[in-house]
Design an enzyme around this catalytic site. Structure first.
Site, PDB file in Angstrom:
ATOM      1  N   CYS A  88      41.005  35.372  42.977  1.00 45.74           N
ATOM      2  CA  CYS A  88      40.264  36.347  43.682  1.00 45.74           C
ATOM      3  C   CYS A  88      40.397  36.798  45.045  1.00 45.74           C
ATOM      4  O   CYS A  88      40.913  37.753  45.512  1.00 45.74           O
ATOM      5  CB  CYS A  88      38.665  36.758  42.820  1.00 45.74           C
ATOM      6  N   HIS A 146      33.526  40.457  47.400  1.00 49.47           N
ATOM      7  CA  HIS A 146      34.095  38.999  47.474  1.00 49.47           C
ATOM      8  C   HIS A 146      34.794  38.431  48.405  1.00 49.47           C
ATOM      9  O   HIS A 146      35.836  37.615  48.351  1.00 49.47           O
ATOM     10  CB  HIS A 146      34.931  38.753  46.163  1.00 49.47           C
TER      11      HIS A 146
HETATM   12 CA    CA Z   1      40.580  37.744  40.125  1.00 45.60          CA
END
Ligand code: CA
Length: 461
Positions: A88, A146
């Protein structure tokens, strides 16, 4: 002013200017395309942990994605579309900067800690939003961030005028407050600094609504919309009416996963409808991709026929559904040369007439000349991957791919005939392997060690 004075004075001045420019942070304006309408909007839709095989336009049968398929039919499907990392946060760092994220130490997911000002997208990096905002765009991020939870990493100080979403690596899809789940997944969903009231709704639908509202607010201005769904990342949660559509899928994980993918597909469909209704189709360049391959066995995804999945430098971890649509400007097609998520930044800068920084290496390539068939050859001679500070590597040059894991022998695959990476040709192709090793080592020498270790957590990555 007497023009005849200029020749003698000009030369040293130009030299001085050149030296000054070379010594300081400077920028280059990318010439806008000759046949484009002003500054088109740019929309980047990122799915999270969506498998390569889980969209209709890659042949998926059991999950229905009519809207993503419509997008694919109207755009260019990049069948060898890669992300710069198999999980990610590093992928997002690369996508938003156009640079291999290992150049600046962003090689692991950040720990979710609003007090931690060390782990997040380094403040010296310039984002796609910085560049487009400078070019006159309104910039918005909707969904998963994130890239650090502390104040210096907040999207609104990283180039985005608006942020509607959450700062962690995932989120509960229904409003919850119980402490059994990680606080990261329960944190407020915010809208420009204020908690968003979304109790009783499904998060994917909330993000779709916010994306549409952003487009409505800024339909008159050129805008950048970065719509980063957290679906279909775990936790596996979907409303019953979505799950009921997939009663025929016996595997429970895949059944709920299919429902989550359908909710994303519905949201994308509503966004496409809105663009059409507003007459913005030809004024909008749209990218759709996943941030990494499906974590097979965890969320019910599939990367068939690719090997492995999320976290791996085999194809299943890094090759993703990837579509570029610009109606009226890009002819619908399937495109087989390797392209990267890193390419979105320079492509967006090119259409916006934005200025790319030249005090640093930009690894992405403006894809438009290739996608329009105006430039022959492939956008990239080589693409590289590194995880864990060197635990695993991969390098792809055209069809050849070398895979290196620190605990086993190197492997070599011919992707042109062996997409599933099932026949190791290292012994037979020693020369090609040597060349690829040389390229890999040269690239690796430009990188820095990871700035932080990945968080220890119950669920991987
Ligand atoms: Ca991901």
């Amino acid at each position: 002013m007497a023009s005849h004075q200029l020749p003698s004075a000009r030369r040293p001045l130009r030299l001085l200017l050149a030296l000054t420019v070379a010594a300081t942070l400077h920028t280059v304006t990318i010439a806008q395309d000759d046949d484009q309408p002003g500054q088109p909007n740019v929309i980047v839709i990122l799915a999270d942990d969506l498998g390569y095989a889980d969209v209709g336009f890659h042949g998926c049968r059991d999950i229905r994605t009519p809207n993503l398929d419509r997008l694919a039919d109207q755009g260019i499907v990049c069948t060898a579309g890669y992300v710069s990392h198999p999980f990610c946060s590093p992928t997002r760092a690369g996508l938003l900067t156009g640079r291999y994220q290992q150049r600046f130490g962003h090689e692991n997911n950040p720990t979710f800690n609003p007090q931690d000002e060390q782990t997040g997208l380094p403040s010296g990096e310039i984002t796609i939003a910085d560049v487009l905002r400078k070019a006159g765009y309104v910039t918005g991020a909707v969904g998963k961030w994130h890239l650090g939870a502390a104040a210096p990493f907040h999207p609104r100080v990283r180039g985005f005028d608006e942020f509607i979403g959450f700062l962690g690596g995932g989120h509960s899809y229904f409003f919850k407050t119980e402490a059994r789940r990680s606080p990261e997944y329960l944190v407020d969903v915010e809208r420009n600094g204020q908690p968003l009231q979304w109790k009783g709704r499904y998060l994917t639908d909330v993000l779709s609504d916010e994306a549409l509202a952003f487009v409505d607010r800024h339909k008159a201005a050129p805008f950048l919309l970065y719509l980063a769904y957290n679906a279909p990342h775990t936790p596996l949660e979907a409303p019953p009416e979505y799950i009921e559509k997939y009663a025929s899928i016996a595997d429970e994980k895949r059944r709920v996963y299919a429902a989550m993918v359908t909710a994303v597909d519905d949201g994308v469909g509503r966004l496409l409808d809105r663009l059409e209704d507003l007459g913005l189709d030809e004024q909008t360049v749209l990218f759709f991709l996943s941030d990494n391959g499906g974590p097979v066995g965890i969320n019910g995804s599939s990367n068939q026929p690719l090997r492995a999945g999320k976290g791996s430098v085999y194809e299943g971890g890094i090759r993703v559904p990837y579509v570029v649509r610009w109606k009226g400007h890009l002819q619908p097609a399937r495109y087989g040369e390797a392209v990267s998520s890193l390419d979105i930044f320079p492509t967006a800068a090119a259409v916006a007439g934005g200025q790319l920084p030249t005090d640093r290496h930009i690894d992405g390539v403006n894809l438009l000349p290739y996608l329009r068939g105006r430039q022959s050859g492939a956008p990239h001679e080589t693409l590289f991957w590194r995880t864990g500070g060197g635990a695993a590597f991969a390098v792809r040059t055209y069809g050849d791919k070398l895979v290196r894991h620190s605990d086993r022998n190197d492997e070599l695959y011919d992707l042109s005939s062996d997409t599933p990476e099932s026949h190791d040709r290292l012994a037979a192709e020693a020369r090609a392997a040597r060349q690829l090793r040389g390229l890999l080592e040269q690239w690796n020498s430009q990188l820095v060690p990871p700035k932080w270790e990945g968080p220890r957590r119950r669920q991987p990555l």
